[in-house]
Write a protein that holds these residues in place. Structure first.
Motif, mmCIF file in Angstrom:
data_model
loop_
_atom_site.group_PDB
_atom_site.id
_atom_site.type_symbol
_atom_site.label_atom_id
_atom_site.label_comp_id
_atom_site.label_asym_id
_atom_site.label_seq_id
_atom_site.Cartn_x
_atom_site.Cartn_y
_atom_site.Cartn_z
ATOM 1 N N LEU A 129 -6.638 14.878 7.689
ATOM 2 C CA LEU A 129 -6.970 15.677 8.862
ATOM 3 C C LEU A 129 -6.864 17.167 8.555
ATOM 4 C CD1 LEU A 129 -5.249 13.811 11.841
ATOM 5 C CD2 LEU A 129 -7.685 13.949 11.332
ATOM 6 N N PHE A 130 -5.848 17.520 7.799
ATOM 7 C CA PHE A 130 -5.635 18.926 7.441
ATOM 8 C C PHE A 130 -6.834 19.492 6.681
ATOM 9 C CE2 PHE A 130 -3.948 22.456 4.964
ATOM 10 C CZ PHE A 130 -3.150 23.122 5.893
ATOM 11 N N ALA A 131 -7.512 18.605 5.926
ATOM 12 C CA ALA A 131 -8.662 19.052 5.124
ATOM 13 C C ALA A 131 -9.931 19.210 5.959
ATOM 14 C CB ALA A 131 -8.917 18.055 3.990
ATOM 15 N N MET A 132 -9.897 18.768 7.211
ATOM 16 C CA MET A 132 -11.089 18.854 8.056
ATOM 17 C C MET A 132 -11.278 20.263 8.608
ATOM 18 S SD MET A 132 -10.710 15.255 10.169
ATOM 19 C CE MET A 132 -12.163 15.564 11.171
ATOM 20 N N PRO A 133 -12.519 20.654 8.904
ATOM 21 C CA PRO A 133 -12.770 21.970 9.491
ATOM 22 C C PRO A 133 -12.084 22.112 10.853
ATOM 23 C CG PRO A 133 -14.800 20.991 8.683
ATOM 24 C CD PRO A 133 -13.756 19.913 8.636
ATOM 25 N N LYS A 134 -11.725 23.338 11.189
ATOM 26 C CA LYS A 134 -11.029 23.620 12.439
ATOM 27 C C LYS A 134 -11.823 23.143 13.650
ATOM 28 C CE LYS A 134 -9.241 27.492 15.170
ATOM 29 N NZ LYS A 134 -9.065 28.968 15.241
ATOM 30 N N CYS A 187 0.832 -1.198 0.000
ATOM 31 C CA CYS A 187 0.000 0.000 0.000
ATOM 32 C C CYS A 187 0.869 1.250 0.000
ATOM 33 C CB CYS A 187 -0.923 -0.009 1.215
ATOM 34 S SG CYS A 187 -2.232 1.244 1.137
ATOM 35 N N LYS A 188 0.334 2.321 -0.563
ATOM 36 C CA LYS A 188 1.056 3.593 -0.653
ATOM 37 C C LYS A 188 0.763 4.509 0.526
ATOM 38 C CE LYS A 188 -0.920 4.517 -4.512
ATOM 39 N NZ LYS A 188 -1.370 5.222 -5.734
ATOM 40 N N CYS A 189 -0.039 4.021 1.486
ATOM 41 C CA CYS A 189 -0.439 4.891 2.587
ATOM 42 C C CYS A 189 0.743 5.183 3.517
ATOM 43 C CB CYS A 189 -1.588 4.266 3.374
ATOM 44 S SG CYS A 189 -1.119 2.843 4.377
ATOM 45 N N SER A 190 0.619 6.236 4.297
ATOM 46 C CA SER A 190 1.623 6.621 5.277
ATOM 47 C C SER A 190 0.964 7.577 6.272
ATOM 48 C CB SER A 190 2.807 7.317 4.601
ATOM 49 O OG SER A 190 2.390 8.550 4.036
ATOM 50 N N LYS A 191 1.657 7.871 7.364
ATOM 51 C CA LYS A 191 1.109 8.800 8.335
ATOM 52 C C LYS A 191 0.997 10.197 7.726
ATOM 53 C CE LYS A 191 1.144 10.041 13.181
ATOM 54 N NZ LYS A 191 1.655 9.742 14.531
ATOM 55 N N GLU A 192 1.940 10.522 6.852
ATOM 56 C CA GLU A 192 1.898 11.819 6.178
ATOM 57 C C GLU A 192 0.640 11.947 5.318
ATOM 58 O OE1 GLU A 192 4.498 14.502 2.995
ATOM 59 O OE2 GLU A 192 5.206 12.522 3.624
ATOM 60 N N VAL A 193 0.311 10.890 4.579
ATOM 61 C CA VAL A 193 -0.884 10.900 3.737
ATOM 62 C C VAL A 193 -2.138 11.000 4.605
ATOM 63 C CG1 VAL A 193 -2.269 9.538 2.123
ATOM 64 C CG2 VAL A 193 0.210 9.635 1.847
ATOM 65 N N ALA A 194 -2.156 10.238 5.709
ATOM 66 C CA ALA A 194 -3.299 10.287 6.613
ATOM 67 C C ALA A 194 -3.451 11.688 7.212
ATOM 68 C CB ALA A 194 -3.133 9.257 7.720
ATOM 69 N N GLY A 195 -2.320 12.339 7.490
ATOM 70 C CA GLY A 195 -2.355 13.682 8.053
ATOM 71 C C GLY A 195 -2.991 14.696 7.122
ATOM 72 N N ARG A 196 -2.867 14.465 5.838
ATOM 73 C CA ARG A 196 -3.473 15.389 4.867
ATOM 74 C C ARG A 196 -4.995 15.367 4.971
ATOM 75 N NH1 ARG A 196 -0.035 13.070 -0.025
ATOM 76 N NH2 ARG A 196 2.057 13.643 0.708
#
Length: 326
Positions: free
Chosen positions: A279-284, A268-277
């Motif tokens: 979260l970054f897209a979620m509302p504050k 798989c190409k997933c990573s914590k960095e990808v998962a963090g993105r």
């Protein structure tokens, strides 16, 4: 794909020595071979996928029939990489949207032999049917009727997408139907996943055989007869047959030559960095709420890997979002 050279110069006949070398090199690892016939224009891609299907079962905690369904989809996606330029980052995604209890089935493979995938409902109860006096999984009932879609990303911008109706739900026949209707390539496709009593994958693999431009009618007829006489591919692999052995059975009556080969794996190409993105897209406001709750775990649909973000890490994401709005 590990090319053995230009077709004219480096084709290798599948002699006993070549087959011994393949056995010694790959041993029990998953791999695939592309074989052609010396006498006529026929081609086959044959794969063994036992290990990667078992990894998928363990990662997704699949029920026996869900294991068989996803294993077939993963194997089918790898077979469809024959449409790609081998060894590149090009990839193909197989999406099966049926109305059966297993729900959405997705498998993605790249031209390097790496595959990943998931089913919407991993804990589907077992459905069986009796065929030729033998009880087997009713894959068609688990998948149901619907649409099969293939998305090819060739790296040239917008991916190419094509859909066909699910004609059988057995996946192999549906892929063959896709190749005929969308790619205009008449093909014989066989896929099998043998699940043992404990739920473990005991054998899995598949083949895609097709005539190339210029193939004679006699050769095509012989290919069709050979394919129809083949036992289930999972049974062959369980008996110890390897991709090169199955290629010889598909090309019975011809001289089988090895064109290329590659190792296959669940990756798989997933990573914590990808998962963090994500979260970054979620509302504050949502991030603030997750922070107060003590953090959050993000799970990758494709491989089941989970990435935990602590309140401190969420706070860092909030700071980055604040910078971006200033």
């Amino acid at each position: 794909m590990r090319n053995l050279g230009s077709r004219k110069e480096f084709l290798k006949e599948l002699t006993k020595d070549v087959k011994r070398d393949l056995r010694n090199y790959f041993q029990d690892r998953d791999y695939g071979i592309i074989a052609v016939t010396r006498e006529d224009a026929l081609r086959a891609f044959v794969v063994r996928t036992t290990n990667l299907c078992e990894i998928a079962r363990l990662r997704h905690k699949l029920s026996p029939i869900a294991t068989a369904v996803l294993g077939r989809a993963l194997t089918g996606a790898l077979l469809l990489t024959s449409l790609l330029k081998h060894g590149t980052e090009q990839r193909v995604l197989l999406r099966i949207e049926g109305d059966g209890p297993v729900g959405l089935v997705v498998a993605e493979a790249n031209a390097k032999g790496e595959v990943r995938g998931f089913v919407q409902n991993p804990d589907v109860p077992t459905f069986t049917k009796v065929e030729n006096g033998r009880k087997k999984f009713d894959i068609a009932k688990a998948v149901g009727k619907g649409v099969l879609t293939v998305v090819k990303d060739l790296g040239f911008g917008t991916p190419y997408e094509s859909s066909v109706p699910i004609v059988s739900g057995e996946i192999a026949q549906d892929i063959a139907y896709y190749l005929l209707k969308s790619e205009q390539i008449p093909s014989a496709v066989g896929i099998g996943v043998l699940v043992g009593e404990t739920g473990k994958v005991e054998a899995a693999g598949g083949f895609l055989a097709q005539p190339l431009p210029g193939a004679s009618e006699r050769a095509i007829d012989k290919l069709e007869k050979n394919v129809k006489s083949l036992p289930p591919v999972s049974s062959l692999i369980k008996e110890g047959k390897r991709p090169e052995d199955i290629a010889e059975m598909i090309f019975k009556g011809f001289t089988t030559e090895l064109l290329a080969l590659k190792e296959l794996s669940f990756k798989c190409k997933c990573s914590k960095e990808v998962a963090g993105r994500s979260l970054f897209a979620m509302p504050k406001e949502e991030l603030e709420s997750l922070k107060k709750e003590g953090g959050v775990s993000i799970k990758c649909n494709f491989c089941g890997e989970e990435y935990f973000f602590s309140p401190e890490e969420i706070d860092e994401i909030l700071k980055e979002k604040e910078k971006g709005t200033n």
